[in-house]
Design an enzyme around this catalytic site. Structure first.
Site, PDB file in Angstrom:
ATOM      1  N   TYR A  25       0.844  -1.201   0.000  1.00 57.56           N
ATOM      2  CA  TYR A  25       0.000   0.000   0.000  1.00 57.56           C
ATOM      3  C   TYR A  25       0.874   1.244   0.000  1.00 57.56           C
ATOM      4  O   TYR A  25       2.040   1.216   0.402  1.00 57.56           O
ATOM      5  CB  TYR A  25      -0.964   0.007   1.191  1.00 57.56           C
ATOM      6  CG  TYR A  25      -0.317   0.164   2.556  1.00 57.56           C
ATOM      7  CD1 TYR A  25      -0.210   1.417   3.160  1.00 57.56           C
ATOM      8  CD2 TYR A  25       0.178  -0.940   3.253  1.00 57.56           C
ATOM      9  CE1 TYR A  25       0.378   1.559   4.417  1.00 57.56           C
ATOM     10  CE2 TYR A  25       0.748  -0.804   4.497  1.00 57.56           C
ATOM     11  CZ  TYR A  25       0.847   0.450   5.072  1.00 57.56           C
ATOM     12  OH  TYR A  25       1.431   0.595   6.322  1.00 57.56           O
ATOM     13  N   CYS A  26       0.314   2.339  -0.497  1.00 59.84           N
ATOM     14  CA  CYS A  26       1.018   3.624  -0.514  1.00 59.84           C
ATOM     15  C   CYS A  26       0.050   4.677   0.003  1.00 59.84           C
ATOM     16  O   CYS A  26      -0.768   4.401   0.873  1.00 59.84           O
ATOM     17  CB  CYS A  26       1.531   3.937  -1.916  1.00 59.84           C
ATOM     18  SG  CYS A  26       0.219   4.063  -3.170  1.00 59.84           S
TER      19      CYS A  26
END
Length: 270
Positions: free
Chosen positions: A67-68
């Site tokens: 995830y970012c």
């Protein structure tokens, strides 16, 4: 040649996906300062300095969730891991922004285990700060989001005065958050070496290892914080300790100065 693909998961889908894969590697592709402030429990930071080691050392059969911030960079990273032969790769749609205000992927969590009630009267200035930062002024040892206690938060902010006041009240110096990090780790993120020394003197464990087996010395080395590395070594931090991925602080050194300090300390320890 068939192009390898990866899954794009909503938070609810990611919850079920992870629960079915308890050994999954969770990678956080955000900046260090945002990861330090809050992240999914057990996640490892992913950036241009460690991605090759992760690609080479992790088994291809291990599931990977990335995830970012908003689900853009995570797609690039996910494609890279999939192309490299990892069999189950997923990323989080809309990233960190899709989570609830406390950064929880799983929705409502079991009640936090509260620390013992601190003794004494909370000073007015400390009570005001606790309230402003979202803590309960009547319970200065109680953790909040991500399991961070007021002591950890004060250390992250570099507030030595508040850390001292909290310790004087009797809050637990050895408390850890959901990732297994303690107040010393957060003080190292801030970089205040005087605060690092004071916390260790007040009983905050120097060799606490988090859920990935990483110590504060390993973090400081990987972040290129040479002054913090020197301070921790001077306090007696063990340069020979290794993480669960078999990395030492020397292996993680991000700058020449950190490398020099840790090489010398490793030679002395050996």
């Amino acid at each position: 040649m068939t192009e390898r693909t990866f899954l794009r998961l909503s938070p609810a889908q990611a919850r079920d996906w992870l629960q079915a894969r308890p050994d999954a590697l969770i990678l956080d592709a955000r900046e260090e300062r945002h990861h330090a402030l809050g992240h999914l429990a057990g996640s490892v930071r992913l950036d241009g300095r460690n991605h090759e080691a992760l690609l080479m050392r992790e088994r291809r059969s291990r599931p990977v969730l990335i995830y970012c911030y908003r689900g853009h960079a995570s797609q690039t990273w996910a494609a890279m891991f999939a192309d490299f032969g990892f069999r189950e790769v997923a990323d989080l749609i809309d990233g960190w922004s899709a989570l609830d205000p406390q950064g929880r992927l799983f929705g409502p969590q079991p009640p936090l285990q509260l620390l013992p009630q601190a003794g004494g009267t909370v000073p007015a200035a400390l009570a005001l700060w606790l309230a402003a930062e979202g803590f309960d002024p009547a319970r200065p040892g109680q953790p909040a989001a991500h399991g961070n206690t007021p002591l950890m938060h004060a250390a992250w902010r570099g507030r030595a005065d508040l850390a001292e006041a909290l310790l004087d009240l009797g809050v637990a110096p050895d408390a850890v958050n959901h990732d297994g990090n303690n107040a010393l780790w957060l003080a190292c993120v801030n970089g205040d070496t005087a605060l690092v020394r004071r916390l260790v003197a007040r009983g905050v464990p120097l060799e606490q290892a988090n859920l990935t087996g990483a110590t504060a010395l390993m973090y400081a080395a990987s972040a290129g914080k040479a002054e913090v590395v020197a301070t921790l070594l001077d306090l007696g931090a063990d340069p020979l300790r290794r993480s669960q991925d078999d990395f030492s602080a020397l292996d993680m050194a991000a700058t020449v100065e950190c490398l020099r300090l840790l090489r010398a300390a490793t030679r002395r320890a050996a």
